[in-house]
Design a protein around this motif. Structure first.
Motif: not given
Length: 315
Positions: A150-166, A179-185
């Motif tokens: 699950g992607y983890v990017l907080r306050n401009g810093t990327l911590y995890r770039d591994t997508a969930r597989e579900t 602004d908000f948007s939704i992406i499919s991992e």
């Protein structure tokens, strides 16, 4: 000693003991043993290095003046940059709290990690994390530390770039304009995004509303959760205008919302994008130093320790 090992059942006993010990260690490592992977530094609290005026600059220039001039009640907060109002409502045998938020700049919508540390099983209660950042208002986040993906990017810093597989893994992206948007991992890799213009990526879900339309139905649920639960959700109404809904649940007094019911409440308040965060015992609404809702897992009451929060504030 030789006679001891000559008995087959004794080998089985030794093997069983080793297997039990290994299983216990795996469970402890996954759910109990804290594992720090990265500490949050001062340079990681800005939403975009491309902006000449950083979050720290904004906070420094207005914090003393606005905090002293803020008008605060039990259910509202107002200064020249932040307006918050909290409504307590009742629907579907459930007590809920709807928070209307307007800010003058996207930098006032922030996230924070427990103990200011990214890692596994690094946890604290929402109120503690919020207080350590002088948050005006805060909710629990996505409990990223409970999963390895699950992607983890907080306050401009990327911590995890591994997508969930579900197949239904959806993430909430908040850009540096707020602004908000939704992406499919599964369909959107981080390499395809301009992460330099993204402030937050939160990975829980599902999306409740997209383009003003409800995107869940009566059968939608998170994993094996019950239909009605304590819930936490965040949405956007318009630029720099947000809505948060937290519902009580799993008690005789408050049943809890289904995802559809939660989405309907969001849509009724004008949300064009809305996203479900971690719920159940994690659901917590903090305002002006107090817990507003009634956190419970159904078996115990009180705040559950979580990995992270979403909050409104200057620090």
């Amino acid at each position: 000693m030789k006679q001891f090992f000559s008995k087959p059942y004794r080998w089985a006993l030794i093997y069983s003991s080793l297997l039990s010990a290994a299983t216990a260690f795996v469970l402890l490592d996954a759910f109990v043993i804290p594992k720090s992977l990265s500490a949050v530094s001062a340079t990681e609290t800005t939403t975009s290095t491309s902006n000449e005026e950083t979050e720290a600059d904004v906070s420094e220039s207005v914090s003393e003046q606005t905090i002293t001039e803020a008008i605060v009640t039990e259910s509202s907060y107002e200064d020249e940059n932040i307006q918050i109002s909290i409504e307590t409502g009742r629907s579907n045998n459930t007590t809920y709290y709807a928070v209307d938020i307007q800010v003058s700049d996207a930098s006032f919508l922030k996230t924070a990690l427990a103990q200011d540390t990214y890692g596994r099983n690094i946890k604290a209660v929402t109120s503690s994390i919020a207080a350590s950042h002088d948050a005006i208002l805060a909710i629990n986040g996505d409990f990223y530390g409970f999963r390895d993906a699950g992607y983890v990017l907080r306050n401009g810093t990327l911590y995890r770039d591994t997508a969930r597989e579900t197949e239904d893994a959806e993430a909430l992206v908040i850009d540096d304009e707020g602004d908000f948007s939704i992406i499919s991992e599964n369909e959107t890799s981080l390499s395809s995004l301009d992460t330099s213009s993204i402030a937050q990526i939160i990975s829980f879900g599902p999306a409740l509303i997209e383009d003003g339309e409800i995107s869940v139905d009566a059968s939608s649920e998170v994993s094996q959760s019950m239909t009605s639960n304590p819930r936490t959700a965040i949405g956007q109404i318009s630029p720099l205008h947000y809505i948060i809904i937290v519902s009580d649940g799993r008690t005789d007094e408050s049943e809890g919302f289904s995802l559809l019911q939660l989405a309907e409440e969001m849509q009724n308040r004008g949300a064009v994008t809305a996203y479900n965060l971690d719920g159940g015992g994690s659901s917590t609404l903090y305002f002006n130093g107090e817990i507003i809702n009634n956190p419970t897992s159904g078996n115990s009451t009180g705040e559950r320790e979580v990995s992270d929060i979403v909050y409104i504030g200057y620090e």
